[in-house]
Each structure stands twice: as C-alpha cells, then as structure tokens.
Scaffold this active site. Sequence first.
Site, PDB file in Angstrom:
ATOM      1  N   ARG A 116       0.817  -1.226   0.000  1.00  0.00           N
ATOM      2  CA  ARG A 116       0.000   0.000   0.000  1.00  0.00           C
ATOM      3  C   ARG A 116       0.848   1.273   0.000  1.00  0.00           C
ATOM      4  O   ARG A 116       0.377   2.344   0.379  1.00  0.00           O
ATOM      5  CB  ARG A 116      -0.985   0.008   1.172  1.00  0.00           C
ATOM      6  CG  ARG A 116      -2.010  -1.115   1.121  1.00  0.00           C
ATOM      7  CD  ARG A 116      -3.110  -0.912   2.157  1.00  0.00           C
ATOM      8  NE  ARG A 116      -4.092  -1.990   2.057  1.00  0.00           N
ATOM      9  CZ  ARG A 116      -4.050  -3.100   2.792  1.00  0.00           C
ATOM     10  NH1 ARG A 116      -3.073  -3.277   3.666  1.00  0.00           N
ATOM     11  NH2 ARG A 116      -4.966  -4.030   2.653  1.00  0.00           N
ATOM     12  N   LYS A 138       2.644  11.523 -11.434  1.00  0.00           N
ATOM     13  CA  LYS A 138       1.742  10.682 -12.229  1.00  0.00           C
ATOM     14  C   LYS A 138       2.435   9.362 -12.554  1.00  0.00           C
ATOM     15  O   LYS A 138       3.557   9.348 -13.063  1.00  0.00           O
ATOM     16  CB  LYS A 138       1.364  11.375 -13.542  1.00  0.00           C
ATOM     17  CG  LYS A 138       0.232  12.359 -13.448  1.00  0.00           C
ATOM     18  CD  LYS A 138      -0.118  12.802 -14.861  1.00  0.00           C
ATOM     19  CE  LYS A 138      -1.266  13.774 -14.893  1.00  0.00           C
ATOM     20  NZ  LYS A 138      -1.582  14.170 -16.287  1.00  0.00           N
ATOM     21  N   GLU A 180       8.290  17.619 -25.337  1.00  0.00           N
ATOM     22  CA  GLU A 180       7.735  18.164 -24.091  1.00  0.00           C
ATOM     23  C   GLU A 180       8.313  19.541 -23.776  1.00  0.00           C
ATOM     24  O   GLU A 180       7.633  20.395 -23.198  1.00  0.00           O
ATOM     25  CB  GLU A 180       7.994  17.195 -22.936  1.00  0.00           C
ATOM     26  CG  GLU A 180       7.277  15.860 -23.063  1.00  0.00           C
ATOM     27  CD  GLU A 180       5.755  15.977 -22.908  1.00  0.00           C
ATOM     28  OE1 GLU A 180       5.281  17.028 -22.449  1.00  0.00           O
ATOM     29  OE2 GLU A 180       5.061  15.009 -23.252  1.00  0.00           O
ATOM     30  N   LYS A 219       6.873  23.005 -14.642  1.00  0.00           N
ATOM     31  CA  LYS A 219       5.958  21.926 -14.299  1.00  0.00           C
ATOM     32  C   LYS A 219       5.718  21.860 -12.792  1.00  0.00           C
ATOM     33  O   LYS A 219       4.607  21.595 -12.336  1.00  0.00           O
ATOM     34  CB  LYS A 219       6.473  20.577 -14.810  1.00  0.00           C
ATOM     35  CG  LYS A 219       5.468  19.465 -14.554  1.00  0.00           C
ATOM     36  CD  LYS A 219       5.772  18.185 -15.290  1.00  0.00           C
ATOM     37  CE  LYS A 219       4.640  17.180 -15.064  1.00  0.00           C
ATOM     38  NZ  LYS A 219       4.889  15.901 -15.755  1.00  0.00           N
ATOM     39  N   GLU A 229      -4.820  17.269 -11.196  1.00  0.00           N
ATOM     40  CA  GLU A 229      -5.293  17.593 -12.541  1.00  0.00           C
ATOM     41  C   GLU A 229      -6.796  17.891 -12.586  1.00  0.00           C
ATOM     42  O   GLU A 229      -7.550  17.296 -13.357  1.00  0.00           O
ATOM     43  CB  GLU A 229      -4.957  16.453 -13.527  1.00  0.00           C
ATOM     44  CG  GLU A 229      -5.008  16.883 -14.983  1.00  0.00           C
ATOM     45  CD  GLU A 229      -4.577  15.807 -15.964  1.00  0.00           C
ATOM     46  OE1 GLU A 229      -4.816  15.990 -17.161  1.00  0.00           O
ATOM     47  OE2 GLU A 229      -4.010  14.791 -15.532  1.00  0.00           O
ATOM     48  N   ARG A 233      -3.390  21.976 -14.229  1.00  0.00           N
ATOM     49  CA  ARG A 233      -2.520  20.909 -14.734  1.00  0.00           C
ATOM     50  C   ARG A 233      -3.006  20.383 -16.089  1.00  0.00           C
ATOM     51  O   ARG A 233      -2.232  19.766 -16.835  1.00  0.00           O
ATOM     52  CB  ARG A 233      -2.429  19.771 -13.712  1.00  0.00           C
ATOM     53  CG  ARG A 233      -1.295  18.795 -14.014  1.00  0.00           C
ATOM     54  CD  ARG A 233      -0.968  17.897 -12.844  1.00  0.00           C
ATOM     55  NE  ARG A 233       0.127  16.996 -13.163  1.00  0.00           N
ATOM     56  CZ  ARG A 233       0.679  16.146 -12.302  1.00  0.00           C
ATOM     57  NH1 ARG A 233       0.234  16.077 -11.056  1.00  0.00           N
ATOM     58  NH2 ARG A 233       1.666  15.357 -12.668  1.00  0.00           N
ATOM     59  N   ASN A 237      -1.531  18.994 -20.994  1.00  0.00           N
ATOM     60  CA  ASN A 237      -2.003  18.030 -21.994  1.00  0.00           C
ATOM     61  C   ASN A 237      -1.920  18.578 -23.417  1.00  0.00           C
ATOM     62  O   ASN A 237      -2.340  17.905 -24.369  1.00  0.00           O
ATOM     63  CB  ASN A 237      -3.461  17.638 -21.695  1.00  0.00           C
ATOM     64  CG  ASN A 237      -3.583  16.849 -20.409  1.00  0.00           C
ATOM     65  OD1 ASN A 237      -2.718  16.040 -20.085  1.00  0.00           O
ATOM     66  ND2 ASN A 237      -4.654  17.089 -19.661  1.00  0.00           N
ATOM     67  N   HIS A 240      -1.409  16.421 -26.534  1.00  0.00           N
ATOM     68  CA  HIS A 240      -1.482  15.022 -26.133  1.00  0.00           C
ATOM     69  C   HIS A 240      -2.754  14.303 -26.579  1.00  0.00           C
ATOM     70  O   HIS A 240      -2.719  13.088 -26.796  1.00  0.00           O
ATOM     71  CB  HIS A 240      -1.347  14.906 -24.611  1.00  0.00           C
ATOM     72  CG  HIS A 240       0.062  15.034 -24.127  1.00  0.00           C
ATOM     73  ND1 HIS A 240       0.809  16.188 -24.288  1.00  0.00           N
ATOM     74  CD2 HIS A 240       0.883  14.147 -23.504  1.00  0.00           C
ATOM     75  CE1 HIS A 240       2.008  16.008 -23.783  1.00  0.00           C
ATOM     76  NE2 HIS A 240       2.087  14.785 -23.299  1.00  0.00           N
ATOM     77  N   HIS A 244      -1.544  11.301 -28.515  1.00  0.00           N
ATOM     78  CA  HIS A 244      -1.737   9.966 -27.945  1.00  0.00           C
ATOM     79  C   HIS A 244      -2.530   9.070 -28.890  1.00  0.00           C
ATOM     80  O   HIS A 244      -2.228   7.879 -29.046  1.00  0.00           O
ATOM     81  CB  HIS A 244      -2.496  10.079 -26.619  1.00  0.00           C
ATOM     82  CG  HIS A 244      -1.598  10.251 -25.430  1.00  0.00           C
ATOM     83  ND1 HIS A 244      -2.070  10.611 -24.194  1.00  0.00           N
ATOM     84  CD2 HIS A 244      -0.257  10.099 -25.288  1.00  0.00           C
ATOM     85  CE1 HIS A 244      -1.061  10.684 -23.344  1.00  0.00           C
ATOM     86  NE2 HIS A 244       0.041  10.378 -23.975  1.00  0.00           N
ATOM     87  N   HIS A 255       7.199   8.984 -28.103  1.00  0.00           N
ATOM     88  CA  HIS A 255       6.084   9.735 -27.523  1.00  0.00           C
ATOM     89  C   HIS A 255       6.200  11.229 -27.828  1.00  0.00           C
ATOM     90  O   HIS A 255       5.231  11.882 -28.222  1.00  0.00           O
ATOM     91  CB  HIS A 255       6.047   9.511 -26.012  1.00  0.00           C
ATOM     92  CG  HIS A 255       5.115  10.433 -25.290  1.00  0.00           C
ATOM     93  ND1 HIS A 255       3.745  10.284 -25.321  1.00  0.00           N
ATOM     94  CD2 HIS A 255       5.357  11.526 -24.516  1.00  0.00           C
ATOM     95  CE1 HIS A 255       3.181  11.242 -24.607  1.00  0.00           C
ATOM     96  NE2 HIS A 255       4.136  12.006 -24.106  1.00  0.00           N
TER      97      HIS A 255
END
Length: 353
Positions: A116, A138, A180, A219, A229, A233, A237, A240, A244, A255
């Site tokens: 956990r 993330k 990026e 960032k 997000e 945030r 994207n 993306h 994506h 990517h």
Amino acid sequence: MKEIVLNLREKASKSVVRCGKGAAEELPVYVKRHAQNFVFTDETVDRLYGDQISALTDGAPRFAMPAGERYKQPETLFALLGKMAEAGLHRGACLYAVGGGVVGDVGGLAAALYMRGIDCVQVPTTLLAQVDSSVGGKTAVDFGKYKNIVGAFKQPEVVLADSEFFQTLPEREIRCGLGEIVKHGALNADLFDLLCENEENLFDRAFLASVVPLNIAHKARVVEEDEKETGLRKSLNLGHTTGHAVELVHGEYSHGEYVLVGMLYEAELARKYCSCDGAYLDRLQSLVRKVLGAEFQYPPVAAAIEYAKLDKKNGDNDTITLTAPVAKGRYELLNLPFAVYGAELLRLEEKIG
C-alpha cells in the site's frame, strides 16, 4: 546543482528535484536512509549504467524490464511486484526507478501499490523523463487500447535528474524530449522566447542541460497548484489528445514526436475555433517543424480519430477536449463534438503532412 521543491498542498508534503551534472551521485544519501532498497530499470539502461548504479545503491537487488513503450503494460508491473516480493521488501523499503518515462511510470506505480505504498526515488535517464514524466507524481500503465488508464499519483521522495545521461542518448531520444520542452514553451512565454532564440542549438547537450531546470520549474509550479489535474494541470495536456491517439495506432515514433505532431494539429484547431494570435501560432508551428526535421514522415491520422474518443481527458464520448495554444504563454480548453474533430483532422492531414 539546482534544487526545485514541490510544496504539495493536499497532503502538506513536498517532493524535491535535484538537477544538474552529477545528481545521480547523490543516490547513496537515500540508500542509507532505508532499511531495504530495490532498483528497477530497463535492459538498455542496465547495459550502459548497471555497474555504476549497483555501486551507488550498495548492490541492491535489481530488475530490468525489456526496453520500449510497448512494455508499459500490467504484465510488466506485476513482474516487478513479483520481484519485489521475492526480495522480501517491507514498508520501510525504497524503490529506485532508473530509466526513461516507461521505467518511471511502471516503477512509480509499483511503489504506490506495494504494501500500500513504499518510498520511491526517480532517476530519469532520458531528456523526456527529466523535463516531464518524472516530475509531478503521475504513474500509470497502459491497458489494452487505453493509454495510461491504470495508475495512481505517487510523489517520489526525490528526483535526481543528472545531465550526464544525455551523453549516451541518440538523437531520436533528444527529439522525444524536445517534444515536451516545446510544449512547456507554448505555455511559458520566457521559455518560448529562449527556444526561438536558440533554434540552432536545440540538439546541443549543453543547451539542453541549461533548459532542463526551467522546464522542471514550470511543471513544478503547475503541479503545486493542481496536483490531481482538476484545473491548471490540464494545460500540460497540450498536443497530447491528438498525439496519444496517433501514437496508439501508428506506434513507430517516440512519444515526444507524437506530441509534436499533436501540437501541429491542435494549433490549427485553435486557429479556427479560438480567438488566437496567428503570428504566435505560426512561430510555434515553425519551432515544432524545426525539431521534427525536414525529413520527418508525418503519420496518417484517419485510423487514430476513434482512439481520441477514448482519451481520459474527455468529458464524455461525444466531446473531444483539447488544450489549445492561443497566444504566447496562454491556452484555452477547447471542446469539440467528436464528429467535428474527426472531420477537421481529415481536412488538415494534407496541410500538416
């Protein structure tokens, strides 16, 4: 050495990024803090730096996954969790994710799940991972045709972003990271001006080392404001949604290259559906094409349109949500009906390519 601290409001905690030449040499500091340590990497990084990492982590158990985005899957995650269990790790252990974005995502998620939650230290070895994926907490794996849909927020204890790793990066990996960096430039006016002024130095390792802290700082400030997000945030994207979708179908490029392609399309959509600074969009698209290079073969988008509908950023299946660049340092969230978005991508394909 530069230190950037993310002060996270939600849990009144912080995450530290140490960036610069020799940052990875600080690993023994964190190894000594934990009763048990475990290193996760990929086969490419293991071949290049395995002995060095072993020395810095006092010979901690190490597991190397196959290198490549296609291995960012639940099977890899559970293989890692199995190796961690075999090593007898307890809650006082720390996992060191040493590699690019895939290693960071899978390793971070494993650290969030095991017992956990155990500590995690990110050691990003690619430009992309240093300026983006290692910062902000993330973590995720892909699942079937869904990208990054199984994941958790897991802030690392520290990120050690060492520019020395750039010396072994091929040009393709540099271009991937620049995807990026240009995205951050589209959101940060000072960074945008710096990139435009240094168009001829974009692939220079020394220049890249100098802009990594600026990207991380941008960032970090966004993540501090919106860790989960729900607002600001979402700006990250940019490029993306379309990028994506094309990546899932095409899959032959990095990517970052798909993010760059996504920015070209989404800048055109912004031009048509938002109130924009046209001269700025021209400059942004010129910068994107400079990074991609004159010989870049633009991927087809027709088959990708349906995949954009599956993007987790959408509000529903009939609306596509894009982060649209509209002026230097400014963006808007653009919502388009799915049918309109698909028709526009097909219309733009010849112009973009």
